[in-house]
Design a protein around this motif. Structure first.
Motif, PDB file in Angstrom:
ATOM      1  N   PHE A  49       1.327  -1.181  -0.296  1.00 55.27           N
ATOM      2  CA  PHE A  49      -0.062  -0.131  -0.111  1.00 55.27           C
ATOM      3  C   PHE A  49       0.813   1.011   0.545  1.00 55.27           C
ATOM      4  CE2 PHE A  49      -3.710   2.706   0.891  1.00 55.27           C
ATOM      5  CZ  PHE A  49      -3.345   3.806   2.024  1.00 55.27           C
TER       6      PHE A  49
ATOM      7  N   THR B 167     -10.719  10.645  -2.753  1.00 57.74           N
ATOM      8  CA  THR B 167     -10.575   9.456  -2.232  1.00 57.74           C
ATOM      9  C   THR B 167     -10.573   9.492  -0.438  1.00 57.74           C
ATOM     10  OG1 THR B 167      -8.757   7.634  -1.356  1.00 57.74           O
ATOM     11  CG2 THR B 167      -7.973   9.965  -1.365  1.00 57.74           C
TER      12      THR B 167
ATOM     13  N   GLU C 230      -8.963   8.138   1.544  1.00 58.07           N
ATOM     14  CA  GLU C 230      -7.963   7.787   2.644  1.00 58.07           C
ATOM     15  C   GLU C 230      -7.389   8.474   3.482  1.00 58.07           C
ATOM     16  OE1 GLU C 230      -6.835   4.520   2.435  1.00 58.07           O
ATOM     17  OE2 GLU C 230      -8.032   3.804   1.138  1.00 58.07           O
TER      18      GLU C 230
ATOM     19  N   TYR D 194      -1.833   9.080   2.257  1.00 53.81           N
ATOM     20  CA  TYR D 194      -2.021   8.349   0.918  1.00 53.81           C
ATOM     21  C   TYR D 194      -0.881   8.471   0.131  1.00 53.81           C
ATOM     22  CZ  TYR D 194      -5.392  12.004  -0.505  1.00 53.81           C
ATOM     23  OH  TYR D 194      -5.412  13.483  -0.595  1.00 53.81           O
TER      24      TYR D 194
ATOM     25  N   PRO E  45      -5.398   6.010  -4.931  1.00 55.45           N
ATOM     26  CA  PRO E  45      -5.601   5.079  -4.288  1.00 55.45           C
ATOM     27  C   PRO E  45      -7.175   4.570  -3.404  1.00 55.45           C
ATOM     28  CG  PRO E  45      -5.362   6.254  -2.501  1.00 55.45           C
ATOM     29  CD  PRO E  45      -4.336   7.195  -3.685  1.00 55.45           C
TER      30      PRO E  45
ATOM     31  N   THR F  91      -9.835   2.313  -1.601  1.00 55.56           N
ATOM     32  CA  THR F  91     -10.275   1.458  -1.020  1.00 55.56           C
ATOM     33  C   THR F  91     -11.181   0.808  -1.117  1.00 55.56           C
ATOM     34  OG1 THR F  91      -9.205   1.897   0.885  1.00 55.56           O
ATOM     35  CG2 THR F  91      -9.825   0.212   1.528  1.00 55.56           C
TER      36      THR F  91
ATOM     37  N   GLU G 220      -7.103  -1.873  -1.055  1.00 52.58           N
ATOM     38  CA  GLU G 220      -6.553  -0.344  -1.591  1.00 52.58           C
ATOM     39  C   GLU G 220      -5.736  -0.670  -2.946  1.00 52.58           C
ATOM     40  OE1 GLU G 220      -3.135   0.210  -1.537  1.00 52.58           O
ATOM     41  OE2 GLU G 220      -3.367   2.795  -2.629  1.00 52.58           O
TER      42      GLU G 220
END
Lengths: 112, 116
Positions: A97, B27, B29, B32, B95, B97, B102
């Motif tokens: 990740f 996103t 996230e 990131y 990114p 998820t 992810e």
């Protein structure tokens, strides 16, 4: 250093024939692996990804399948190709990740 | 939906000039990285630059730099002193998820032409 190998570079197949594209990564262990398809002049469509051996996630329902028989090997397959399967296929890997993906050189697949 | 948008399908620039390619993302996230990739006619995907979202400083790689606006979720790529070899498709990636996994989502790309 890590390298990714993808083959073949070019493939011409008749409609209804099977397909096997292979991708291997060297120099790392337990990579995340990805298969993308790109139509001419278009973006990348994620087909499959894998976070470990035998773990495959499918993004788009279709007549393609993927397998990960070994840690650093990712295979894209089809039992019977369709005309719509033509395109440019890219394999990619990344360590984890938040790491960038690194791509193979791609396979140009033409279906006749 | 978590998406990546490149609003400029095509851009052109004169050699030695500067050009900026736009990208917005969405996103969920909190921590990131963002990426720009270059795809020349050979169709290899080449990583150009990456930005860590928790860093306020914009990333720079030689002639390539980023203008990162986290609140606006904007991540543009600036190419200075453009060269003929910069002609390519450029993709930004962010990114997302889904289902506990992810992955990177790519924009549809911007085709950059460099005029001599």
């Amino acid at each position: 250093s890590q390298t990714i190998h993808q083959w073949p570079a070019t493939l011409v197949q008749p409609v209804g024939s099977p397909l096997s594209l292979e991708c291997t990564v060297e120099g790392t262990s337990n990579p995340n692996l990805y298969w993308y398809r790109q139509a001419a002049g278009r973006g990348l469509q994620l087909l499959f990804y894998s976070v470990g051996i035998g773990q495959i996630s499918s993004e788009v329902p279709q007549n393609l399948s993927a397998s990960r028989p070994q840690d650093r090997q990712f295979i894209l397959s089809s039992k019977k190709l369709l005309l719509s399967d033509s395109g440019f296929y890219l394999c990619a890997w990344r360590r984890s990740f938040n790491q960038p993906q690194h791509f193979g050189d791609g396979t140009r697949l033409s279906i006749l | 939906a978590q998406t990546v948008t490149q609003s400029q399908p095509e851009m052109s620039v004169q050699e030695a000039e500067t050009v900026t390619l736009s990208c917005t993302y969405d996103t969920s996230e909190s921590d990131y990285y963002l990426f720009w990739y270059k795809q020349p006619p050979s169709r290899q995907m080449i990583l150009v630059i990456r930005q860590e979202a928790y860093k306020q400083q914009n990333a720079t790689e030689n002639r390539f730099s980023v203008n990162f606006q986290k609140a606006a979720k904007s991540f543009s790529l600036k190419i200075s002193d453009s060269q003929l070899g910069d002609a390519a498709m450029y993709f930004c990636a962010a990114p997302v998820t889904q289902g506990g996994s992810e992955k990177l989502v790519f924009g549809k790309g911007t085709k950059l032409t460099v005029n001599p």
